[in-house]
Every structure is written in structure tokens, then in C-alpha cells.
Design a protein around this motif. Structure first.
Motif, PDB file in Angstrom:
ATOM      1  N   ALA A  89       0.818  -1.219   0.000  1.00 49.84           N
ATOM      2  CA  ALA A  89       0.000   0.000   0.000  1.00 49.84           C
ATOM      3  C   ALA A  89       0.849   1.266   0.000  1.00 49.84           C
ATOM      4  CB  ALA A  89      -0.928   0.002   1.210  1.00 49.84           C
ATOM      5  N   ARG A  90       2.119   1.160   0.400  1.00 46.42           N
ATOM      6  CA  ARG A  90       3.015   2.314   0.450  1.00 46.42           C
ATOM      7  C   ARG A  90       3.735   2.549  -0.880  1.00 46.42           C
ATOM      8  NH1 ARG A  90       7.248   2.753   4.805  1.00 46.42           N
ATOM      9  NH2 ARG A  90       6.706   4.969   4.647  1.00 46.42           N
ATOM     10  N   LEU A  91       3.601   1.628  -1.810  1.00 39.74           N
ATOM     11  CA  LEU A  91       4.355   1.696  -3.057  1.00 39.74           C
ATOM     12  C   LEU A  91       3.445   2.014  -4.234  1.00 39.74           C
ATOM     13  CD1 LEU A  91       6.554  -1.500  -2.555  1.00 39.74           C
ATOM     14  CD2 LEU A  91       7.185   0.875  -2.041  1.00 39.74           C
ATOM     15  N   GLN A  92       4.040   2.527  -5.284  1.00 39.20           N
ATOM     16  CA  GLN A  92       3.281   2.754  -6.505  1.00 39.20           C
ATOM     17  C   GLN A  92       2.964   1.421  -7.172  1.00 39.20           C
ATOM     18  OE1 GLN A  92       6.090   5.314  -8.450  1.00 39.20           O
ATOM     19  NE2 GLN A  92       7.167   3.652  -9.487  1.00 39.20           N
ATOM     20  N   PRO A  93       1.894   1.341  -7.950  1.00 32.69           N
ATOM     21  CA  PRO A  93       1.521   0.070  -8.585  1.00 32.69           C
ATOM     22  C   PRO A  93       2.658  -0.507  -9.419  1.00 32.69           C
ATOM     23  CG  PRO A  93      -0.250   1.675  -8.815  1.00 32.69           C
ATOM     24  CD  PRO A  93       0.928   2.417  -8.251  1.00 32.69           C
ATOM     25  N   GLY A  94       2.904  -1.797  -9.244  1.00 36.10           N
ATOM     26  CA  GLY A  94       3.932  -2.476 -10.017  1.00 36.10           C
ATOM     27  C   GLY A  94       5.313  -2.411  -9.426  1.00 36.10           C
ATOM     28  N   ALA A  95       5.496  -1.683  -8.328  1.00 38.06           N
ATOM     29  CA  ALA A  95       6.809  -1.598  -7.707  1.00 38.06           C
ATOM     30  C   ALA A  95       7.187  -2.929  -7.065  1.00 38.06           C
ATOM     31  CB  ALA A  95       6.828  -0.483  -6.658  1.00 38.06           C
ATOM     32  N   GLY A  96       8.462  -3.256  -7.085  1.00 40.63           N
ATOM     33  CA  GLY A  96       8.939  -4.505  -6.515  1.00 40.63           C
ATOM     34  C   GLY A  96       9.288  -4.360  -5.048  1.00 40.63           C
ATOM     35  N   ILE A  97       9.353  -5.511  -4.374  1.00 39.12           N
ATOM     36  CA  ILE A  97       9.735  -5.578  -2.965  1.00 39.12           C
ATOM     37  C   ILE A  97      10.829  -6.630  -2.824  1.00 39.12           C
ATOM     38  CG2 ILE A  97       8.982  -6.151  -0.619  1.00 39.12           C
ATOM     39  CD1 ILE A  97       6.176  -5.264  -1.412  1.00 39.12           C
ATOM     40  N   GLY A  98      11.845  -6.317  -2.043  1.00 43.36           N
ATOM     41  CA  GLY A  98      12.909  -7.267  -1.781  1.00 43.36           C
ATOM     42  C   GLY A  98      12.991  -7.624  -0.315  1.00 43.36           C
ATOM     43  N   LEU A  99      13.693  -8.706  -0.038  1.00 36.25           N
ATOM     44  CA  LEU A  99      13.991  -9.095   1.342  1.00 36.25           C
ATOM     45  C   LEU A  99      15.196 -10.013   1.352  1.00 36.25           C
ATOM     46  CD1 LEU A  99      13.073 -12.315   1.932  1.00 36.25           C
ATOM     47  CD2 LEU A  99      10.813 -11.296   1.926  1.00 36.25           C
ATOM     48  N   ASP A 100      15.870 -10.040   2.488  1.00 45.33           N
ATOM     49  CA  ASP A 100      16.916 -11.018   2.765  1.00 45.33           C
ATOM     50  C   ASP A 100      16.416 -11.861   3.926  1.00 45.33           C
ATOM     51  OD1 ASP A 100      19.177 -10.693   0.974  1.00 45.33           O
ATOM     52  OD2 ASP A 100      19.447  -8.710   1.861  1.00 45.33           O
ATOM     53  N   GLY A 101      15.928 -13.050   3.633  1.00 43.17           N
ATOM     54  CA  GLY A 101      15.336 -13.899   4.655  1.00 43.17           C
ATOM     55  C   GLY A 101      16.240 -15.058   5.028  1.00 43.17           C
ATOM     56  N   VAL A 102      16.211 -15.433   6.297  1.00 45.09           N
ATOM     57  CA  VAL A 102      16.978 -16.606   6.708  1.00 45.09           C
ATOM     58  C   VAL A 102      16.490 -17.816   5.918  1.00 45.09           C
ATOM     59  CG1 VAL A 102      17.495 -15.686   8.989  1.00 45.09           C
ATOM     60  CG2 VAL A 102      15.419 -17.024   8.653  1.00 45.09           C
ATOM     61  N   PHE A 103      17.394 -18.741   5.670  1.00 43.00           N
ATOM     62  CA  PHE A 103      17.071 -19.857   4.785  1.00 43.00           C
ATOM     63  C   PHE A 103      15.886 -20.679   5.288  1.00 43.00           C
ATOM     64  CE2 PHE A 103      21.859 -19.608   3.963  1.00 43.00           C
ATOM     65  CZ  PHE A 103      21.684 -18.745   2.888  1.00 43.00           C
ATOM     66  N   ALA A 104      15.735 -20.791   6.606  1.00 42.97           N
ATOM     67  CA  ALA A 104      14.653 -21.591   7.174  1.00 42.97           C
ATOM     68  C   ALA A 104      13.281 -21.016   6.843  1.00 42.97           C
ATOM     69  CB  ALA A 104      14.820 -21.699   8.683  1.00 42.97           C
ATOM     70  N   MET A 105      13.220 -19.719   6.512  1.00 39.15           N
ATOM     71  CA  MET A 105      11.944 -19.069   6.213  1.00 39.15           C
ATOM     72  C   MET A 105      11.690 -18.924   4.716  1.00 39.15           C
ATOM     73  SD  MET A 105      10.356 -18.357   9.062  1.00 39.15           S
ATOM     74  CE  MET A 105       9.246 -17.009   8.645  1.00 39.15           C
ATOM     75  N   GLN A 106      12.584 -19.446   3.905  1.00 40.16           N
ATOM     76  CA  GLN A 106      12.487 -19.228   2.466  1.00 40.16           C
ATOM     77  C   GLN A 106      11.184 -19.765   1.890  1.00 40.16           C
ATOM     78  OE1 GLN A 106      16.095 -20.239   0.375  1.00 40.16           O
ATOM     79  NE2 GLN A 106      15.041 -20.470  -1.587  1.00 40.16           N
ATOM     80  N   ASP A 107      10.782 -20.964   2.277  1.00 39.82           N
ATOM     81  CA  ASP A 107       9.533 -21.536   1.765  1.00 39.82           C
ATOM     82  C   ASP A 107       8.328 -20.730   2.217  1.00 39.82           C
ATOM     83  OD1 ASP A 107      10.971 -23.515   0.509  1.00 39.82           O
ATOM     84  OD2 ASP A 107      10.614 -25.026   2.056  1.00 39.82           O
TER      85      ASP A 107
END
Length: 281
Positions: A89-107
């Protein structure tokens, strides 16, 4: 979140072994105070995260933590989806989101639409005191403050999905840190920042045209960490970055899965030798 709650979140991150910088809470809050979301139960803080918006063009999810006593109850799932929807909701339409997640949470993140891009590997080296004198060949290493900020911002833009002038202004001038640039023929060919953390020091970012410039920057930044451990978060999709870590006898100690929701950003991956942070991208 309130400002004191961000301090609590950073302390929790330290307990998880994420080794935040000494001034991360202050700098992250200054970048985007609205990014920090608190999860409360019966009036007490039990979890939270950061949903940073960069000019509404790109978002990053970080600091997603649930207190250990409240894990395994479905609360983390509810918090995570709230973070995701609020950031969209904070981004313009079509904007991407990234994250660096611990491997255990990847799924778990994949179920929310995030697609794996590559691993970011945290390497550690022990820097002697006195440190080895840097040998940099023909590279000109200068304090980053001597480089016009517009040049730094332009260089950073090739390695990060959106402009981040507010963040960079504070990041390269923070206390307990060293920010350096590499120049060739008067042109910026890379820059790096090393900051003191709860344990030792951490380089981030480390951006450079090629491995020669990256090596020169690393050698000078490592001097700042003399007598203690030095950490570098290296993207696995840049073989030259891994080669730099191995050449300096760095040891893999931690890692995260870089994942994206929406279109992956078009970055100069060959220039990214060390990511800025796992928390804000």
C-alpha cells in the motif's frame, strides 16, 4: 513503532545473531520512521518489522522478528502478511519488494509470492593488529566526503533499485565508521563503508567497477577493523565477490536468501561486492 521500540527490535536482532551496527536504529529510523511496524499482544511488544519505502519505487522488508516465547502460534504468519500488505500500500503500482530472509523461512516467503534470486553470504575475517599495509596498485582511495555527493548517489543508483539520498547522507557520515571512494582518472569507480557493530565491524556496501577496485577498497576498509572480526555480506551471484572473500581467507558464518515480490530490479550485479544491510536492502 515508537522510537524506543526500534531500539528493542535492534536488541532482538542482536540476540538472533544478526550483529547490527552501533547506530543502526538511529539511521534506519531517520530513513523512514513510518517503516517500523509493531505487533502487540495484551499491550506488550511481541514482534515487528520494517517495511521501508524508497520513494515509493521500491520496498524492502526487514527486521521481521517474533519474540521466541510467541513463536509457533501462528502469530508470525499474521504479522508477516500485515507487513507485506502494508508495504504494498506504500508503493506505486507495479513496484517490486525485496527481502533477505533466513534460509529456514524461504519456503514461507515463497508462499507469499516472493521468488528466490540468489544467496547473500556473510563472511568473517580476523583482522590483525597492526593490520597488513594495503597494497592497491594504481587505485586512488580517498575519503568519500571528498567526492561530490551527486557522484556517489549516481554510482549507488546502479547497484540499488531506487534513489536513496536520505539514507546515504546519514550512512556515509555516521559515527564509528569509515567511508571511502575509489577514483580512476578523476571518476568514481567504487565506494565502500565500514561501521562498528555489536561484534567487530561490518563492510556495507562495497560497490566497485571490478575486482581490482573492490580489493583496494576492502584493503583500506579492513584497516578500520584492526584487532577484531570483520564481516562482509557478499552476493553469491557475483563470482568476483566470492573470490575476494576467499582470497582474504574469510569464512562463511551466516546467510540469507535474497527474494523479490514483483519484477526483480535491473542492477549492475557485477559491481555489488557487498550488500548494504540485510535489514534495509
Amino acid at each position: 513503532m515508537t522510537r524506543p521500540e526500534v531500539d528493542a527490535l535492534v536488541d532482538w536482532a542482536a540476540q538472533e545473531g544478526w550483529n547490527p551496527g552501533l547506530h543502526d536504529a538511529v539511521l534506519f529510523w531517520a530513513t523512514d520512521p513510518a517503516a517500523f511496524i509493531a505487533a502487540e499482544l495484551d499491550g506488550g511488544l511481541i514482534g515487528g518489522g520494517a517495511i521501508t519505502s524508497y520513494n515509493s519505487e521500491f520496498g524492502f522488508v526487514g527486521f521481521f522478528i517474533v519474540q521466541p516465547a510467541f513463536r509457533g502460534k501462528g502469530l508470525g504468519h499474521a504479522i508477516w502478511h500485515a507487513l507485506r500488505e502494508r508495504l504494498l500500500a506504500r508503493l506505486q503500482p507495479g513496484a517490486g519488494i525485496g527481502l533477505d530472509g533466513v534460509f529456514a523461512m524461504q519456503d514461507h516467503y515463497a508462499k507469499g509470492g516472493f521468488v528466490f534470486a540468489h544467496r547473500d553470504i556473510r563472511f568473517r575475517a580476523e583482522i590483525p593488529n597492526p593490520p597488513v599495509t594495503p597494497v592497491v596498485g594504481n587505485e586512488a582511495i580517498v575519503p568519500l566526503g571528498e567526492v561530490p555527493f551527486e557522484q556517489v548517489l549516481a554510482y549507488d543508483r546502479g547497484c540499488f533499485p531506487a534513489p536513496r539520498p536520505g539514507f546515504l547522507t546519514g550512512w556515509i557520515a555516521q559515527s564509528d565508521s569509515l567511508a571511502l571512494g575509489c577514483r580512476r582518472a578523476g571518476k568514481l569507480s567504487g565506494y565502500g563503508v565500514v561501521r562498528r557493530c555489536r561484534e567487530g565491524c561490518k563492510i556495507g556496501p562495497l560497490f566497485a567497477d571490478d575486482v581490482q577496485a573492490a580489493m583496494a577498497l576492502y584493503a583500506h576498509l579492513a584497516v578500520f577493523a584492526a584487532g577484531g572480526p570483520l564481516f562482509l555480506d557478499t552476493p553469491e551471484n557475483n563470482p568476483a565477490a566470492l573470490a575476494l572473500a576467499y582470497q582474504h581467507q574469510m569464512v562463511e558464518v551466516f546467510g540469507c536468501a535474497r527474494m523479490y515480490l514483483g519484477p526483480p530490479p535491473d542492477l549492475a550485479h557485477e559491481r555489488i561486492f557487498g550488500v548494504t544491510t540485510f535489514e534495509l536492502g
